[in-house]
Every structure is written in structure tokens, then in C-alpha cells.
Design a protein around this motif. Structure first.
Motif, short mmCIF file in Angstrom:
data_model
loop_
_atom_site.label_atom_id
_atom_site.label_comp_id
_atom_site.label_asym_id
_atom_site.label_seq_id
_atom_site.Cartn_x
_atom_site.Cartn_y
_atom_site.Cartn_z
N GLY A 1 0.80 -1.22 0.00
CA GLY A 1 0.00 0.00 0.00
C GLY A 1 0.83 1.26 0.00
N VAL A 2 2.16 1.14 0.08
CA VAL A 2 3.06 2.29 0.03
C VAL A 2 3.46 2.52 -1.41
CG1 VAL A 2 5.26 3.24 0.79
CG2 VAL A 2 3.90 1.85 2.35
N GLU A 3 3.34 3.74 -1.89
CA GLU A 3 3.55 4.02 -3.31
C GLU A 3 5.00 4.38 -3.65
OE1 GLU A 3 0.78 7.02 -4.35
OE2 GLU A 3 -0.98 5.75 -4.03
N THR A 4 5.69 5.06 -2.75
CA THR A 4 7.05 5.50 -3.05
C THR A 4 7.98 5.21 -1.88
OG1 THR A 4 6.61 7.73 -2.20
CG2 THR A 4 6.27 7.35 -4.56
N ALA A 5 9.26 5.03 -2.19
CA ALA A 5 10.28 4.78 -1.18
C ALA A 5 11.12 6.04 -0.98
CB ALA A 5 11.16 3.62 -1.61
N ALA A 6 11.41 6.35 0.27
CA ALA A 6 12.26 7.50 0.57
C ALA A 6 13.72 7.22 0.21
CB ALA A 6 12.15 7.86 2.04
N ILE A 7 14.13 5.97 0.39
CA ILE A 7 15.48 5.54 0.03
C ILE A 7 15.33 4.33 -0.88
CG2 ILE A 7 17.67 4.62 0.89
CD1 ILE A 7 17.10 6.00 3.56
N SER A 8 15.96 4.37 -2.04
CA SER A 8 15.78 3.27 -2.99
C SER A 8 17.09 2.89 -3.65
CB SER A 8 14.73 3.64 -4.05
OG SER A 8 15.10 4.84 -4.72
N SER A 9 17.15 1.64 -4.12
CA SER A 9 18.32 1.13 -4.83
C SER A 9 17.87 0.01 -5.75
CB SER A 9 19.36 0.61 -3.84
OG SER A 9 20.43 -0.06 -4.52
N ASN A 10 18.63 -0.22 -6.80
CA ASN A 10 18.35 -1.37 -7.66
C ASN A 10 18.94 -2.65 -7.09
OD1 ASN A 10 21.06 -0.63 -8.15
ND2 ASN A 10 21.01 -1.53 -10.18
N SER A 11 19.61 -2.55 -5.93
CA SER A 11 20.26 -3.70 -5.31
C SER A 11 19.57 -4.09 -4.01
CB SER A 11 21.73 -3.37 -5.01
OG SER A 11 22.29 -4.32 -4.13
#
Length: 300
Positions: free
Chosen positions: A206-216
Motif C-alpha cells: 500500500g506504500v507508493e514511493t520509497a524514501a530511500i531506494s536502490s536497484n540492489s
């Protein structure tokens, strides 16, 4: 025309570069270039054309490719026949997404090499699907079965994922409730770098966006371990992250599967068949062992 020249030809055809072929064949790029020039002189035709994207096969090169691949299969079969009584030797390259490559395959490689001292295992961790047609690996582990290509696909093991956070983060932010997840700093994938729909974990929370993100996956886990926020993690990775605890485990639980993929041309290779069976058994056992440790830690 000898097999060694054809081996170098296949290396350039699959990597589409002299340097890439050189790395795989353990020779420098200039030597690869000279050997290709020698092969072209021997067959009396230009086999590659250099483009901005790399070395591409000409029509003559495309015609040589099936014969070179047949020679490769014959060479592998001969090596198998000679080494059958001495255990499995040579190189095995396994491609996998980085979660599997970091948390499961090192133990699998350890046990394979213990059983076959002459075996050299290479683990290729890529944030994308491994291309077996270009022979980037001898076999690949995928998170969904491929739908195209001349491939042999085998289901390996289910695995589970849960929301998790470090105990330091939980101590600072208090109880986590599902209807209040948006107030937490969420960690996840970079949306436009999700290479397989099975990796779209956050959409199920239900969360649409991440504050911290990575492809790993490993970078995401390190951010969670640093107390930076909450994210979806593999249960089999939790034993490697002291202090990381599952949260909302009874409310948000994801199940995915690993698939073992081989090129169809390799189905008659006794060596690769034996190795794929060993990889499958070892990986299943390791998923089960690590998930059991994670469950025991959650219950403690």
C-alpha cells in the motif's frame, strides 16, 4: 581451422567486444583481435563488423556460428568423457539476481567446490535477467520463468519476504501499524529499474514511493540494517543482518519462487545436468535452513 580459434570467435560473438571476450577467455583484447583476424584470413571472409554498439556478426559470421557452437558441444562432451571418473572439473558460471547471489549462492558454491575440488564456480550478480543466449552464464537463477528463448526451465524453491526494520529504528519510532506505514521512511527498489514484475514488492504494502531506494537488494538491506527505515526483505537474508526484525509479519507476507534456467542446447550435457541437480538441491536446502533461522529469531 582449429577449435581454439572457434572458441575465441564464440567469445566475441557472445560478448560483442574484444575486451569482454578477453576477460572471459583470460587473454588480452589485442590477442583476441589478432586471433579473429587470423580466423577471418583462414575462412576468407569478414566475420565481424565494428559498430558503436560493439562487434556484430556479418552474414558470413552468422553462417559460421552454428558450426562453432556444434564444435563447442563436441569439445564439452569430450572433456566430460575424459573427466567422468575424476569428478566434475572446469568452470561453472551461475547468473542470479543479487539477493540470491549474495545470501544463497556463496554457500552453494562452497559445497559444490567441497564435493568437486577441480571445479571453479563463478557467481554473476546482475540487476537484470541473465542472457543465456549470449552465454553470459552456464545457468541462471530467475525470479520468474522466462517466456521466450530456447531455454529449459526448472522450478527450484519458494521463498518468503516480510517487512523488516532494525531494532534501533523501531526503538526510535515505536510500534509499526499497517494503517500508518506512510509515516515511516520506506526503503525499496528504484521504480524504473525493477527488471521483473515479481520484484515490485511495495505495491503489495500500500506504500507508493520509497524514501530511500536502490536497484540492489543488498544495498536496501544495508540501509535497513543502518536503521534508515523499513523495507521488504527476504527471510533468508535476515540471519545475515543482526538486529533486523520482521514487522507486521502476520499482516504482510509475500511468497516468490526461484527458477533454474539453462540453454536448450545444453540439455544433453551430462556435466551441466549433474551440476544443475546439485545447485537445485543445495539452494533448496539453504533457503529452508536460513528461513528456519529467521523464524526462530522472530519467535524468540
Amino acid at each position: 581451422m582449429d577449435w581454439d580459434d572457434l572458441r575465441i570467435f564464440l567469445g566475441v560473438a557472445r560478448s560483442e567486444s574484444l575486451s569482454g571476450a578477453g576477460r572471459r577467455l583470460a587473454m588480452d583484447a589485442s590477442t583476441v583481435g589478432r586471433r579473429i583476424a587470423r580466423l577471418e584470413a583462414a575462412v576468407g571472409a569478414v566475420l565481424f563488423v565494428k559498430t558503436p554498439q560493439g562487434y556484430r556478426l556479418t552474414a558470413e559470421g552468422e553462417r559460421l556460428l552454428p558450426a562453432a557452437e556444434a564444435a563447442e558441444l563436441a569439445a564439452v562432451a569430450a572433456a566430460e568423457a575424459v573427466g567422468r571418473e575424476a569428478g566434475i572439473t572446469g568452470q561453472l558460471r551461475i547468473g542470479a539476481p543479487d539477493g540470491c547471489a549474495n545470501y544463497l549462492l556463496p554457500q552453494v558454491a562452497r559445497d559444490l567446490c567441497a564435493a568437486h575440488p577441480g571445479l571453479e564456480v563463478q557467481i554473476v550478480a546482475l540487476p537484470r535477467v541473465v542472457n543465456l543466449t549470449r552465454r553470459e552464464a552456464d545457468m541462471a537463477i530467475a525470479v520468474s520463468p522466462p517466456e521466450t528463448g530456447r531455454l529449459v526451465v526448472q522450478r527450484l524453491s519458494d521463498y518468503r519476504l516480510h517487512l523488516a526494520a532494525h531494532e534501533d529504528y523501531l526503538a526510535r519510532h515505536g510500534e509499526v501499524r499497517r494503517d500508518d506505514l506512510r509515516r515511516h521512511r520506506v526503503i525499496g527498489y528504484i521504480p524504473d529499474m525493477i527488471f521483473d514484475r515479481e520484484l515490485d514488492y511495495l505495491s503489495e504494502t500500500g506504500v507508493e514511493t520509497a524514501a530511500i531506494s536502490s536497484n540492489s537488494v543488498s544495498v536496501q538491506m544495508q540501509a535497513i540494517r543502518a536503521g534508515a527505515g523499513i523495507g521488504i526483505v527476504h527471510d533468508f537474508a535476515i540471519p545475515f543482518a543482526p538486529g533486523v526484525r520482521r514487522v507486521l509479519a502476520n499482516q504482510i507476507s509475500l511468497k516468490r519462487s526461484f527458477w533454474l534456467v539453462r540453454h536448450a542446447d545444453d540439455r544433453n550435457s551430462r556435466r551441466l545436468t549433474l551440476l544443475s541437480e546439485a545447485v537445485a538441491a543445495l539452494l533448496r536446502a539453504e533457503v529452508q535452513r536460513l528461513e528456519s533461522l529467521a523464524a526462530a529469531d522472530a519467535a524468540a
